[in-house]
Every structure is written in structure tokens, then in C-alpha cells.
Design a protein around this motif. Structure first.
Motif, mmCIF file in Angstrom:
data_model
loop_
_atom_site.group_PDB
_atom_site.id
_atom_site.type_symbol
_atom_site.label_atom_id
_atom_site.label_comp_id
_atom_site.label_asym_id
_atom_site.label_seq_id
_atom_site.Cartn_x
_atom_site.Cartn_y
_atom_site.Cartn_z
ATOM 1 N N VAL A 1 -32.388 -5.969 -11.762
ATOM 2 C CA VAL A 1 -32.154 -6.169 -13.199
ATOM 3 C C VAL A 1 -32.095 -4.795 -13.849
ATOM 4 O O VAL A 1 -32.968 -3.951 -13.623
ATOM 5 C CB VAL A 1 -33.266 -7.021 -13.840
ATOM 6 C CG1 VAL A 1 -33.177 -6.977 -15.361
ATOM 7 C CG2 VAL A 1 -33.173 -8.473 -13.360
ATOM 8 N N VAL A 2 -31.053 -4.560 -14.640
ATOM 9 C CA VAL A 2 -30.877 -3.285 -15.342
ATOM 10 C C VAL A 2 -30.845 -3.563 -16.841
ATOM 11 O O VAL A 2 -30.114 -4.447 -17.296
ATOM 12 C CB VAL A 2 -29.580 -2.573 -14.914
ATOM 13 C CG1 VAL A 2 -29.488 -1.189 -15.569
ATOM 14 C CG2 VAL A 2 -29.508 -2.440 -13.400
ATOM 15 N N ALA B 1 -39.146 -6.426 -15.916
ATOM 16 C CA ALA B 1 -38.376 -5.595 -16.841
ATOM 17 C C ALA B 1 -38.867 -5.780 -18.269
ATOM 18 O O ALA B 1 -38.997 -4.814 -19.027
ATOM 19 C CB ALA B 1 -36.888 -5.938 -16.736
ATOM 20 N N ALA B 2 -39.157 -7.018 -18.647
ATOM 21 C CA ALA B 2 -39.639 -7.283 -20.006
ATOM 22 C C ALA B 2 -40.978 -6.601 -20.251
ATOM 23 O O ALA B 2 -41.223 -6.049 -21.332
ATOM 24 C CB ALA B 2 -39.766 -8.791 -20.229
ATOM 25 N N ILE C 1 -33.064 1.369 -17.664
ATOM 26 C CA ILE C 1 -34.123 1.266 -16.652
ATOM 27 C C ILE C 1 -33.787 0.068 -15.763
ATOM 28 O O ILE C 1 -33.064 -0.842 -16.180
ATOM 29 C CB ILE C 1 -35.537 1.096 -17.271
ATOM 30 C CG1 ILE C 1 -35.639 -0.202 -18.101
ATOM 31 C CG2 ILE C 1 -35.891 2.305 -18.112
ATOM 32 C CD1 ILE C 1 -36.279 -1.346 -17.358
ATOM 33 N N SER C 2 -34.278 0.090 -14.543
ATOM 34 C CA SER C 2 -34.044 -1.050 -13.657
ATOM 35 C C SER C 2 -35.336 -1.464 -12.976
ATOM 36 O O SER C 2 -36.255 -0.659 -12.795
ATOM 37 C CB SER C 2 -32.990 -0.715 -12.597
ATOM 38 O OG SER C 2 -33.471 0.251 -11.682
ATOM 39 N N THR C 3 -35.391 -2.728 -12.621
ATOM 40 C CA THR C 3 -36.476 -3.251 -11.796
ATOM 41 C C THR C 3 -35.833 -3.982 -10.632
ATOM 42 O O THR C 3 -34.777 -4.599 -10.778
ATOM 43 C CB THR C 3 -37.369 -4.234 -12.580
ATOM 44 O OG1 THR C 3 -36.575 -5.333 -13.058
ATOM 45 C CG2 THR C 3 -38.027 -3.535 -13.768
ATOM 46 N N GLY C 4 -36.450 -3.889 -9.475
ATOM 47 C CA GLY C 4 -35.920 -4.571 -8.306
ATOM 48 C C GLY C 4 -36.976 -5.473 -7.702
ATOM 49 O O GLY C 4 -38.161 -5.168 -7.747
#
Length: 216
Positions: free
Chosen positions: A168-169, A203-204, A178-181
Motif C-alpha cells: 500500500v502506497v 498505513a493508516a 510512504i508505503s507499507t508492505g
């Protein structure tokens, strides 16, 4: 945390993908690098839309977050309590995972559950969310808009609907993101959990913390 870190790191260079759960112990499993790269040379950037931002169909960020809200150490983007809520008891301290193609990053893991996740700052290319539309979208079987996340546009992508790995970007400004994987544990994978759900929730939380740092 070696195995977790190895899998998690790939989803970034090629665009961050890390392992995490839905917030309970054992929900996440090691991630692996994605085959999609958001890094691009200046010439590639020009082909994707030149210096104009946003480009490639990415939405503009109406109310950008000051880049000063990003901590100098990306491992400080989440509190230890938040990491434990995500990974469960036994979560390790964050480990720096910077990538020249993207920017600073950090990953966390749990040796007991083999869960882990990664957060990366996309500050190197100065293309923000546009890079995801230009490079990840054409190469991903699943690419969808999932925003707004904490008021900011965002996308999620993965190789297939049942892929246990999702990235998620979130575009925090036209120039950076920013991104989370996430990579699901076998338990969650077998249960048919959408791997993008945990990535969106992380991400939130990250963006919420950054907004607090910015005093918003």
C-alpha cells in the motif's frame, strides 16, 4: 528476523512489501520482494510525465503533509506499543532497511510467528504516488485505489487476489509518499484474508502518527 527481513525488503526495492498481520499475534508472515520497481532514472521519469506532478493518472494531493513530519529515523514512525499490537508479543525492535531507489525504511519481525512488516519513505525519486501509477500499475495484476487513508490518496497492489503479499502506497504530497508492505501468515492465507487489509491499517496508523508529528 533474517528471513522476515529478506522477504520484506524485496517489496520495496521493487516496491516495498512486508509482512504483517491484522493486529494479533501470528497474523503475519515473512514477506518477499515484489517484482515491481518504482525506482526510475531521470529519463524514465521524463517519459512517465516529465517534471510535472502528478502524472500517469495519479491524483494530486490537495493538502500535503510537510515532509518535516517524517522522522529522521524511520523506525520511530511507530511506537513500540503499536508494533506489539500489530505483531504480538515477541515483536523485535525495528531494523533500518534503507533503499537507494526509494529512501529510508524500517522493518520489524517476530521470530515466534515469523511475522514482519516494513515501512518505507518514498523520498528519493521526488515523484510521490505518481511513481506507483507509472511503474507499479502496468506491472501489477491487481492495482486499485484504496484511499483516502487519513485524508490522503492511496493505492494497493499485488500479483493476484489471493496473493499473501500486498503493498500500500500513500501519497502525502505530490513529491513524496510512504508505503507499507504485508505478507500474511499461513493461517491468515488459508483463511482467505485479503493481504491488503492489514497493509491499509498499518498505513493508516503510520500516517496518523505523522499527522500528530506535524501538529495537525
Amino acid at each position: 528476523m533474517g528471513r522476515v527481513s529478506a522477504v520484506v525488503g524485496v517489496g520495496l526495492a521493487v516496491l516495498a512489501v512486508a509482512g504483517c498481520s491484522e493486529g494479533v499475534d501470528g497474523d503475519a508472515a515473512p514477506t518477499s520482494e515484489s517484482s515491481v520497481s518504482e525506482s526510475a532514472s531521470p529519463s524514465a521519469s521524463a517519459q512517465a510525465g516529465g517534471s510535472e506532478l502528478p502524472h500517469s493518472g495519479a491524483p494530486a494531493v490537495a493538502d500535503p503533509l510537510p515532509e518535516s513530519a517524517l522522522p529522521s529515523d524511520p523506525c520511530e514512525v511507530l511506537t513500540p506499543q503499536q508494533v506489539e499490537e500489530i505483531l504480538g508479543e515477541g515483536a523485535s525492535e525495528g531494523k533500518r532497511k534503507d533503499l537507494d531507489e526509494l529512501g529510508p525504511g524500517c522493518d520489524w519481525g517476530n521470530q515466534v510467528t515469523l511475522g514482519g512488516f516494513q515501512v518505507s519513505f518514498h523520498t528519493a525519486t521526488r515523484q510521490g504516488l505518481s511513481a506507483s501509477y507509472a511503474y507499479a500499475k502496468p506491472q501489477s495484476s491487481i492495482f486499485r485505489e484504496v484511499g483516502p487513508i487519513e485524508g490522503f490518496p492511496a493505492v494497493a497492489y499485488k500479483d493476484s487476489e489471493d496473493d499473501p503479499i500486498c503493498t500500500v502506497v500513500v501519497g502525502l504530497a505530490d513529491e513524496y509518499a510512504i508505503s507499507t508492505g504485508v505478507a500474511l501468515s499461513m493461517e491468515k492465507k488459508n483463511a482467505g484474508v485479503d493481504s491488503c487489509g492489514p497493509a491499509e491499517r498499518i498505513a493508516a496508523t503510520v500516517v496518523g502518527n505523522l499527522k500528530d508529528r506535524a501538529g495537525e
